[in-house]
Design an enzyme around this catalytic site. Sequence first.
Site, short mmCIF file in Angstrom:
data_model
loop_
_atom_site.label_atom_id
_atom_site.label_comp_id
_atom_site.label_asym_id
_atom_site.label_seq_id
_atom_site.Cartn_x
_atom_site.Cartn_y
_atom_site.Cartn_z
N CYS A 23 0.82 -1.22 0.00
CA CYS A 23 0.00 0.00 0.00
C CYS A 23 0.86 1.27 0.00
O CYS A 23 0.34 2.38 -0.08
CB CYS A 23 -0.96 0.01 1.19
SG CYS A 23 -2.31 -1.16 0.94
N HIS A 71 -12.06 9.37 -9.53
CA HIS A 71 -10.98 9.41 -10.51
C HIS A 71 -9.89 10.42 -10.16
O HIS A 71 -9.26 11.00 -11.05
CB HIS A 71 -11.51 9.64 -11.93
CG HIS A 71 -12.11 8.38 -12.51
ND1 HIS A 71 -13.34 7.90 -12.12
CD2 HIS A 71 -11.63 7.49 -13.40
CE1 HIS A 71 -13.58 6.78 -12.76
NE2 HIS A 71 -12.57 6.50 -13.54
N GLU A 131 -13.51 0.07 1.48
CA GLU A 131 -12.33 0.22 0.64
C GLU A 131 -12.22 -0.97 -0.31
O GLU A 131 -11.70 -0.86 -1.42
CB GLU A 131 -11.08 0.34 1.51
CG GLU A 131 -9.88 0.86 0.74
CD GLU A 131 -8.72 1.18 1.65
OE1 GLU A 131 -8.41 2.38 1.82
OE2 GLU A 131 -8.10 0.25 2.19
ZN LIG Z 1 -5.44 1.39 -0.64
#
Ligand SMILES: [Zn+2]
Length: 143
Positions: A23, A71, A131
């Site tokens: 990440c 975006h 998420e």
């Molecule tokens: Zn992430």
Amino acid sequence: MFTLKSEIQFDMAHYLSGYEGKCNNIHGHRYRLVVKVSSETLHEEGQLRGMVTDFSNVKAVLKEIHDLFDHKLVIEDNEEGRRVVNKLNESGKLFDIFMVPYRPTAEEMSRHIYHEIKKRGIPVTEVELYETPTNSCTYREAM
Ligand SMILES: [Zn+2]
């Protein structure tokens, strides 16, 4: 207690600075945002009679939240974040970057979104931000 529930989804890129693991690299998610709006009572007269609030008001605010993040590349506004933005800009290609004053985790984003909704006059009581399809963070405050 009456609770309205409404949701949207948006696509967004981020990375977690100072994080050991994948990440730490720029990557994207399709976020799912579920918002709850509650009231003990209903409006008693006028256009909103029998309602907590008009669903279309909630939808309009969620569209603004969508447009804030959708975006975009979301980057923490700190020394490392500004270095990344400068490096991206050196390529000559303009990216749609949203600098935020926090590490863009689901936890921090859900708190940010809660306050963005609240300041637009919607009596939000809970924000749940997914998420991934199986991981989410719920943010609420004492009423
Ligand atoms: Zn992430």
